[in-house]
Design a protein around this motif. Structure first.
Motif, PDB file in Angstrom:
ATOM      1  N   CYS A 121      54.625   2.205  -3.835  1.00 36.42           N
ATOM      2  CA  CYS A 121      53.566   2.594  -2.902  1.00 36.42           C
ATOM      3  C   CYS A 121      53.817   3.963  -2.280  1.00 36.42           C
ATOM      4  CB  CYS A 121      53.423   1.547  -1.796  1.00 36.42           C
ATOM      5  SG  CYS A 121      52.772  -0.047  -2.350  1.00 36.42           S
ATOM      6  N   ARG A 122      55.067   4.352  -2.133  1.00 39.98           N
ATOM      7  CA  ARG A 122      55.387   5.648  -1.536  1.00 39.98           C
ATOM      8  C   ARG A 122      55.262   6.787  -2.540  1.00 39.98           C
ATOM      9  NH1 ARG A 122      54.606   6.209   3.463  1.00 39.98           N
ATOM     10  NH2 ARG A 122      56.242   7.761   3.838  1.00 39.98           N
ATOM     11  N   ALA A 163      53.787  -1.372   3.254  1.00 29.10           N
ATOM     12  CA  ALA A 163      53.911   0.006   2.781  1.00 29.10           C
ATOM     13  C   ALA A 163      52.570   0.732   2.777  1.00 29.10           C
ATOM     14  CB  ALA A 163      54.522   0.027   1.387  1.00 29.10           C
ATOM     15  N   ARG A 164      51.489   0.015   2.441  1.00 33.50           N
ATOM     16  CA  ARG A 164      50.168   0.647   2.405  1.00 33.50           C
ATOM     17  C   ARG A 164      49.605   0.916   3.798  1.00 33.50           C
ATOM     18  NH1 ARG A 164      49.929   3.425  -2.112  1.00 33.50           N
ATOM     19  NH2 ARG A 164      49.749   2.167  -4.012  1.00 33.50           N
ATOM     20  N   ALA A 165      50.268   0.419   4.826  1.00 30.43           N
ATOM     21  CA  ALA A 165      49.839   0.707   6.198  1.00 30.43           C
ATOM     22  C   ALA A 165      50.447   1.999   6.729  1.00 30.43           C
ATOM     23  CB  ALA A 165      50.227  -0.458   7.118  1.00 30.43           C
ATOM     24  N   LEU A 166      51.447   2.533   6.035  1.00 30.16           N
ATOM     25  CA  LEU A 166      52.186   3.696   6.513  1.00 30.16           C
ATOM     26  C   LEU A 166      51.447   5.004   6.244  1.00 30.16           C
ATOM     27  CD1 LEU A 166      55.720   2.673   5.167  1.00 30.16           C
ATOM     28  CD2 LEU A 166      54.845   2.365   7.494  1.00 30.16           C
ATOM     29  N   ARG A 167      51.766   6.006   7.044  1.00 34.20           N
ATOM     30  CA  ARG A 167      51.293   7.365   6.800  1.00 34.20           C
ATOM     31  C   ARG A 167      52.321   8.112   5.964  1.00 34.20           C
ATOM     32  NH1 ARG A 167      49.728   9.358  12.795  1.00 34.20           N
ATOM     33  NH2 ARG A 167      51.721  10.411  12.459  1.00 34.20           N
ATOM     34  N   TYR A 202      44.999  -5.594  -4.817  1.00 31.72           N
ATOM     35  CA  TYR A 202      45.217  -6.521  -5.931  1.00 31.72           C
ATOM     36  C   TYR A 202      45.885  -5.802  -7.102  1.00 31.72           C
ATOM     37  CZ  TYR A 202      44.138  -9.548  -9.905  1.00 31.72           C
ATOM     38  OH  TYR A 202      44.230 -10.317 -11.043  1.00 31.72           O
ATOM     39  N   GLU A 203      45.418  -4.604  -7.395  1.00 32.40           N
ATOM     40  CA  GLU A 203      46.042  -3.827  -8.473  1.00 32.40           C
ATOM     41  C   GLU A 203      47.507  -3.559  -8.163  1.00 32.40           C
ATOM     42  OE1 GLU A 203      45.807   0.722  -9.974  1.00 32.40           O
ATOM     43  OE2 GLU A 203      43.934  -0.409 -10.211  1.00 32.40           O
ATOM     44  N   ASP A 204      47.803  -3.188  -6.926  1.00 29.99           N
ATOM     45  CA  ASP A 204      49.200  -2.976  -6.523  1.00 29.99           C
ATOM     46  C   ASP A 204      50.046  -4.214  -6.803  1.00 29.99           C
ATOM     47  OD1 ASP A 204      48.826  -0.386  -5.596  1.00 29.99           O
ATOM     48  OD2 ASP A 204      48.551  -0.982  -3.510  1.00 29.99           O
ATOM     49  N   LEU A 205      49.535  -5.364  -6.400  1.00 28.22           N
ATOM     50  CA  LEU A 205      50.284  -6.611  -6.573  1.00 28.22           C
ATOM     51  C   LEU A 205      50.568  -6.886  -8.048  1.00 28.22           C
ATOM     52  CD1 LEU A 205      48.322  -8.849  -4.033  1.00 28.22           C
ATOM     53  CD2 LEU A 205      50.684  -8.085  -3.769  1.00 28.22           C
ATOM     54  N   VAL A 206      49.553  -6.716  -8.881  1.00 23.60           N
ATOM     55  CA  VAL A 206      49.705  -6.993 -10.311  1.00 23.60           C
ATOM     56  C   VAL A 206      50.663  -5.996 -10.964  1.00 23.60           C
ATOM     57  CG1 VAL A 206      48.487  -7.080 -12.520  1.00 23.60           C
ATOM     58  CG2 VAL A 206      47.453  -8.111 -10.486  1.00 23.60           C
ATOM     59  N   VAL A 207      50.500  -4.726 -10.638  1.00 28.77           N
ATOM     60  CA  VAL A 207      51.334  -3.686 -11.240  1.00 28.77           C
ATOM     61  C   VAL A 207      52.796  -3.863 -10.840  1.00 28.77           C
ATOM     62  CG1 VAL A 207      51.833  -1.213 -11.265  1.00 28.77           C
ATOM     63  CG2 VAL A 207      49.482  -2.012 -11.512  1.00 28.77           C
TER      64      VAL A 207
END
Length: 379
Positions: A113-114, A92-96, A53-58
């Motif tokens: 995210c990267r 993106a948050r699923a990636l290593r 949720y924070e990612d989405l808002v930011v």
């Protein structure tokens, strides 16, 4: 390690006969059970959901701040991602860290995210540099403006991973319009032929600039990949959980030798193609309003609120983080200095090139003519 989803017929069953996008989170914030996708996000904790949720808002704040900077004349151009946050963040948050990302110019949420520094998003759009970051520092190439070219780059990188014997995966992001480009189709041919560990991630935002997706695709775009021998999934691109589950399925398949996969994230571009575009000339207001009711931020917010996770403290922390990032973005933009003229030759090649040095020498001599007063003031 979860059980690998490898058989094409199993994936076809996941997709369903009508290609209805998989949804795990409704626009009202209700969690929808799905026996095949649920196991792939079963590890998400309450804290993980709040972090998404924070990612989405930011990221939305990054987008609105950059759009404002362009309107104020501080950026030459900006490609908004408004409405597409869940598709980018969920994947993106699923990636290593050792996976590698190849994008178009709209994936600023993926860059965030990267780990791309906020200020590094600005130089290319302010016109002070050709790119903003070192790709190898964050596992993400700088954006490709040539439509679809990044699909070829991702396939080539994936083949390199295969040759090196590592289980890293490459992922290429592109829009629905790019699927009509030769580069994307050629990339899928190579990926299928050589079983490359690559994910083709299509954000179907309904528009190829001003042309609706129905003009180029009579059937769902996800249906194209199987013709190349690449299984595909079609998910609700405004559902961060469904996107994450689908991406994890594709990553697991690729890591375990299953080859490429195609994901179509069905979403909507709520803003213009770029800030030079006027979508009011071609959009249907009723259709846009319908998609606004499916907002990716709102639906996760409703889920968290219903679960009692969206406390006043969480709201304040997220709002504070978004404000800080926006301030950092603005300061980074306004703090960029105009580049020295000869720096246009820097970083063209990794090693020296005689022809490039000849051009540098000639341009340098040309600039000295201004210093000698032959052409007036160089500025």
């Amino acid at each position: 390690m979860r059980e690998t989803v490898s058989a094409d017929n199993e994936l076809a069953e996941l997709l369903g006969p009508d290609w209805v996008p998989v949804q795990l989170l409704t626009p009202d914030g209700d969690r929808v059970a799905h026996p095949d996708y649920d196991p792939w996000i079963a590890d998400l904790t309450d804290d993980d959901l709040v972090a998404l949720y924070e990612d989405l808002v930011v990221v939305r704040r990054i987008d609105t701040e950059a759009t404002a900077l362009q309107r104020q004349g501080e950026l030459g151009l900006w490609p908004p991602l408004l409405g597409q946050e869940a598709a980018q963040i969920g994947s993106a948050r699923a990636l290593r860290d050792d996976d590698f990302v190849f994008t178009s110019y709209r994936e600023n949420a993926v860059a965030y995210c990267r780990g791309v520094e906020i200020a590094e998003l600005m130089p290319v759009w302010r016109g002070t540099a050709l790119s903003g970051w070192n790709p190898f520092d964050v596992g993400m190439a700088t954006p490709a403006v040539i439509i679809g070219a990044q699909a070829l780059h991702a396939t080539g990188y994936a083949l390199g991973c295969q040759k090196d014997g590592v289980d890293s995966v490459a992922i290429a992001y592109f829009g629905d319009g790019a699927t009509s480009q030769g580069d994307v189709n050629e990339a899928m041919i190579f990926a299928a032929s050589f079983h490359a560990p690559v994910i083709f991630f299509c954000q179907n935002n309904q528009w190829a600039i001003s042309e609706p997706v129905g003009l180029q695709a009579a059937r769902p775009i996800a249906g194209r990949a199987p013709a190349f021998g690449i299984p595909s999934m079609r998910v609700d691109g405004n559902d961060v959980l469904a996107v994450m589950a689908a991406t994890r399925i594709a990553l697991d398949r690729a890591r375990n030798g299953g080859g490429p996969m195609f994901i179509e994230a069905v979403t909507y571009r709520m803003g213009p193609h770029t800030t030079s575009d006027d979508p009011g000339r071609y959009e249907n207001p009723a259709e846009k309003a319908e998609w606004a009711a499916k907002d990716p931020v709102d639906r996760l917010e409703r889920l968290l609120a219903a679960a009692g996770l969206l406390t006043d403290g969480v709201r304040e922390r997220v709002a504070s983080r978004a404000a800080a990032v926006a301030a950092e973005l603005r300061a980074g933009c306004l703090g960029l200095a105009d580049p020295e003229p000869l720096t246009v030759f820097d970083y063209v090649y990794a090693t020296g090139d005689p022809e490039l040095e000849r051009q540098r020498s000639q341009y340098s001599a040309y600039l000295r003519l201004f210093d000698a007063g032959q052409f007036g003031d160089a500025s």
